[in-house]
Scaffold this motif. Structure first.
Motif, mmCIF file in Angstrom:
data_model
loop_
_atom_site.group_PDB
_atom_site.id
_atom_site.type_symbol
_atom_site.label_atom_id
_atom_site.label_comp_id
_atom_site.label_asym_id
_atom_site.label_seq_id
_atom_site.Cartn_x
_atom_site.Cartn_y
_atom_site.Cartn_z
ATOM 1 N N ILE A 11 0.845 -1.200 0.000
ATOM 2 C CA ILE A 11 0.000 0.000 0.000
ATOM 3 C C ILE A 11 0.880 1.251 0.000
ATOM 4 O O ILE A 11 1.744 1.408 0.858
ATOM 5 C CB ILE A 11 -0.962 0.015 1.206
ATOM 6 N N ASP A 14 -3.030 4.986 1.573
ATOM 7 C CA ASP A 14 -4.208 4.272 2.088
ATOM 8 C C ASP A 14 -5.489 5.087 1.870
ATOM 9 O O ASP A 14 -5.449 6.258 1.506
ATOM 10 C CB ASP A 14 -4.011 3.867 3.555
ATOM 11 N N ALA A 15 -6.612 4.420 2.106
ATOM 12 C CA ALA A 15 -7.917 5.007 1.784
ATOM 13 C C ALA A 15 -8.185 6.296 2.568
ATOM 14 O O ALA A 15 -8.739 7.260 2.019
ATOM 15 C CB ALA A 15 -9.020 3.984 2.035
ATOM 16 N N PHE A 173 -7.468 1.593 -2.162
ATOM 17 C CA PHE A 173 -6.219 2.321 -1.893
ATOM 18 C C PHE A 173 -5.350 2.307 -3.143
ATOM 19 O O PHE A 173 -5.660 1.605 -4.111
ATOM 20 C CB PHE A 173 -5.468 1.663 -0.723
#
Ligand code: IMP
Ligand code: MG
Length: 186
Positions: A11, A14-15, A173
């Motif tokens: 990742i 991230d979101a 993400f």
């Protein structure tokens, strides 16, 4: 097992970080266009920009229009060919309107250069660019990015609209494929 292989995806953004940044950009755009007389139309480049478009437009507190443009330069390769094709045109004229191009990523800049030239012929009141990502190390032609989400290193990224061989656009993400083989179960 989820639809992707977590062990093969690192990742990068991230979101939550994406959501915060997109909200900030939306607030800035709202301020910048609030006093303008002509209407604002957001033009998203299919398909990679759909997540960014959907999230960004809900943080713009103005009576905007949305439209979409299909462009293709890549095929399934990770390298731009430099040859850009319009695969789907805008549904309405943008003449006299403020256009904000919504793009997922600016890599070499060739796609955006083509798009800006194409849009200019339609006589909009103005054109600005919002791009979620940019890879500065890859720039071949400099294009003005008025609203940039994140600068990222020269790595092939996937998720939040960006695809790995047409898949994984629905990852929430931005990530990179690590290890051997594709990041989804065969
Ligand atoms: P450019 O013409 O080289 O700037 O490429 C722009 C287009 O290539 C973007 O709109 C994406 O569709 C695609 N692209 C560039 N880099 C990536 C990446 O890391 N992941 C997925 N798509 C990419
Ligand atoms: Mg794109």
């Amino acid at each position: 097992m989820p639809f992707y292989d977590p062990a093969k995806i690192e990742i990068l953004i991230d979101a939550d970080t994406l959501a915060r940044r997109v909200a900030e950009l939306g607030a800035r755009i709202t301020e910048d266009y609030r006093q303008r007389e002509a209407g604002l139309v957001l033009v998203a480049v299919l398909k990679g920009s759909v997540m960014f478009m959907a999230d960004l437009c809900r943080h713009i507190d103005l009576p905007i229009e949305l439209d979409f443009l299909g462009l293709s330069s890549y095929g399934d390769s990770e390298e731009t060919s430099g040859v850009v094709q319009v695969t789907q045109d805008l549904t309405r004229p943008v003449r006299g309107k403020h256009v904000l191009v919504v793009e997922d990523i600016i890599d070499t800049g060739l796609t955006m250069q083509y798009l800006l030239e194409n849009l200019a012929t339609r006589r909009p009141a103005s054109v600005r660019v919002a791009s979620l990502l940019q890879k500065p190390a890859r720039t071949q032609v400099a294009v003005p990015v008025d609203y940039l989400g994140f600068e990222i290193p020269d790595r092939f990224v996937i998720g939040y609209g960006l695809d790995y061989q047409s898949k994984l656009r629905n990852l929430p993400f931005i990530g990179v494929n690590v290890g051997e083989g594709p990041p989804y179960p065969d």
